[in-house]
Design a protein around this motif. Structure first.
Motif, PDB file in Angstrom:
ATOM      1  N   VAL A 190      10.973  11.922  13.951  1.00  0.00           N
ATOM      2  CA  VAL A 190      10.646  10.500  13.803  1.00  0.00           C
ATOM      3  C   VAL A 190      10.028  10.316  12.429  1.00  0.00           C
TER       4      VAL A 190
ATOM      5  N   VAL B 212      11.940   4.867  11.321  1.00  0.00           N
ATOM      6  CA  VAL B 212      11.285   3.689  11.898  1.00  0.00           C
ATOM      7  C   VAL B 212      11.235   2.553  10.876  1.00  0.00           C
ATOM      8  N   GLU B 213      11.634   1.375  11.312  1.00  0.00           N
ATOM      9  CA  GLU B 213      11.496   0.156  10.509  1.00  0.00           C
ATOM     10  C   GLU B 213      10.197  -0.526  10.936  1.00  0.00           C
TER      11      GLU B 213
ATOM     12  N   ALA C 164      14.760   7.401   5.922  1.00  0.00           N
ATOM     13  CA  ALA C 164      15.985   8.112   6.328  1.00  0.00           C
ATOM     14  C   ALA C 164      16.510   8.973   5.194  1.00  0.00           C
TER      15      ALA C 164
ATOM     16  N   ALA D 145      12.779   1.725   6.578  1.00  0.00           N
ATOM     17  CA  ALA D 145      13.464   2.813   7.271  1.00  0.00           C
ATOM     18  C   ALA D 145      14.520   3.474   6.402  1.00  0.00           C
TER      19      ALA D 145
ATOM     20  N   ALA E  70       6.879   3.613  18.178  1.00  0.00           N
ATOM     21  CA  ALA E  70       8.107   4.393  18.006  1.00  0.00           C
ATOM     22  C   ALA E  70       7.865   5.864  18.300  1.00  0.00           C
TER      23      ALA E  70
ATOM     24  N   THR F 114      13.228  15.474  18.440  1.00  0.00           N
ATOM     25  CA  THR F 114      13.574  14.306  17.635  1.00  0.00           C
ATOM     26  C   THR F 114      12.636  14.222  16.442  1.00  0.00           C
TER      27      THR F 114
ATOM     28  N   ALA G 243      17.924  15.584  16.419  1.00  0.00           N
ATOM     29  CA  ALA G 243      18.023  14.131  16.539  1.00  0.00           C
ATOM     30  C   ALA G 243      17.078  13.497  15.524  1.00  0.00           C
ATOM     31  N   PHE G 244      17.424  12.297  15.072  1.00  0.00           N
ATOM     32  CA  PHE G 244      16.655  11.683  13.992  1.00  0.00           C
ATOM     33  C   PHE G 244      16.507  10.188  14.216  1.00  0.00           C
ATOM     34  N   GLN G 245      15.300   9.687  13.923  1.00  0.00           N
ATOM     35  CA  GLN G 245      15.032   8.251  13.986  1.00  0.00           C
ATOM     36  C   GLN G 245      14.132   7.872  12.818  1.00  0.00           C
TER      37      GLN G 245
ATOM     38  N   GLY H  58      16.183  12.403   6.714  1.00  0.00           N
ATOM     39  CA  GLY H  58      17.406  12.521   7.492  1.00  0.00           C
ATOM     40  C   GLY H  58      18.261  13.730   7.153  1.00  0.00           C
TER      41      GLY H  58
ATOM     42  N   ALA I 182       9.600   7.987  21.415  1.00  0.00           N
ATOM     43  CA  ALA I 182      10.327   9.240  21.202  1.00  0.00           C
ATOM     44  C   ALA I 182       9.734  10.365  22.028  1.00  0.00           C
TER      45      ALA I 182
END
Length: 250
Positions: free
Chosen positions: A11, A41-42, A24, A20, A55, A9, A37-39, A28, A59
């Motif tokens: 992050v 963070v806010e 992104a 975020a 966060a 992932t 996979a991608f996240q 992203g 992950a």
């Protein structure tokens, strides 16, 4: 082509006062191009560092992590990864602003502190108006969005960022994970000399230079540049990620 298992992932952590959405847009597209996979963070403006670290921890509890960050987010990602070497397959540090805990002369810290003071004295709308008059349109639009989203807690978030102790040379030298450093050659707030110092000190690192015009035209230049340098290092791939996954599955 950089090869990684789908369990990794990415992050992504934004910079000071950012959000975020910008993280992104920065990371992203590159994560998607590599099937990861991608996240994004806010950050919680009342607890910026803690929310970003939480966060990353969450992950890592699910599987291997590629930590990516911009400015303050880069420092948080690097600090976290240095303490979690078995959980990390790589780090992208974009636009690092400083080295060391003493930040009295750090342009990014000074900017955050002054902006927090102005916000308390003059209010959000007046400060945004001045910021927009002195910033490139792409940056002004991004900060207008994130600052309004973090108001009324934005001054607290900026104060926390200004007080953050950046990684020391010793911390960098002890970081045993692959790191891509992306610096902007014409950014006075994030001096290219800092990016060069990080890349020279980290044991497994490569530097990619971009310009602010390139970043403004397409923020994903940060992610694509970072992935390219991790691929060039040759340590982010089947060996490191596969080892992590085998440990995770016992």
């Amino acid at each position: 082509m950089l090869r990684s298992p789908s369990q990794v992932t990415v992050v992504a952590l934004p910079g000071t006062g950012s959000d975020a959405d910008f993280a992104a847009r920065a990371f992203g597209p590159a994560a998607a191009a590599h099937g990861l996979a991608f996240q994004a963070v806010e950050p919680d403006p009342q607890a910026v560092i803690a929310s970003c670290t939480a966060a990353l921890d969450a992950a890592a509890a699910r599987g291997p992590v590629l930590a990516a960050g911009i400015s303050l987010g880069a420092a948080i990602a690097l600090d976290w990864a240095a303490g979690q070497p078995t959980a990390v397959v790589g780090v992208i540090t974009a636009l690092p602003a400083w080295t060391g805990a003493e930040t009295a002369a750090c342009p990014a810290a000074l900017s955050a502190s002054v902006t927090a003071e102005q916000l308390r004295a003059d209010g959000l709308d007046a400060v945004i108006e001045r910021m927009r008059a002195s910033s490139p349109a792409w940056l002004a639009d991004a900060l207008t969005q994130s600052w309004r989203g973090q108001w009324p807690h934005l001054p607290r978030a900026l104060d926390e960022a200004a007080a953050y102790a950046w990684p020391t040379l010793e911390r960098l030298a002890d970081t045993r994970v692959p790191v891509a450093v992306v610096g902007a050659s014409d950014d006075p707030i994030h001096p290219i000399a800092v990016a060069e110092q990080w890349a020279a000190t980290l044991p497994q690192a490569r530097l990619r230079r971009v310009t602010l015009d390139e970043l403004g035209a397409d923020p994903s230049v940060l992610g694509h540049a970072g992935f390219a340098e991790l691929d060039a290092i040759g340590r982010f791939g089947a060996h490191s990620a596969g080892q992590l996954i085998s440990r995770a599955h016992g």
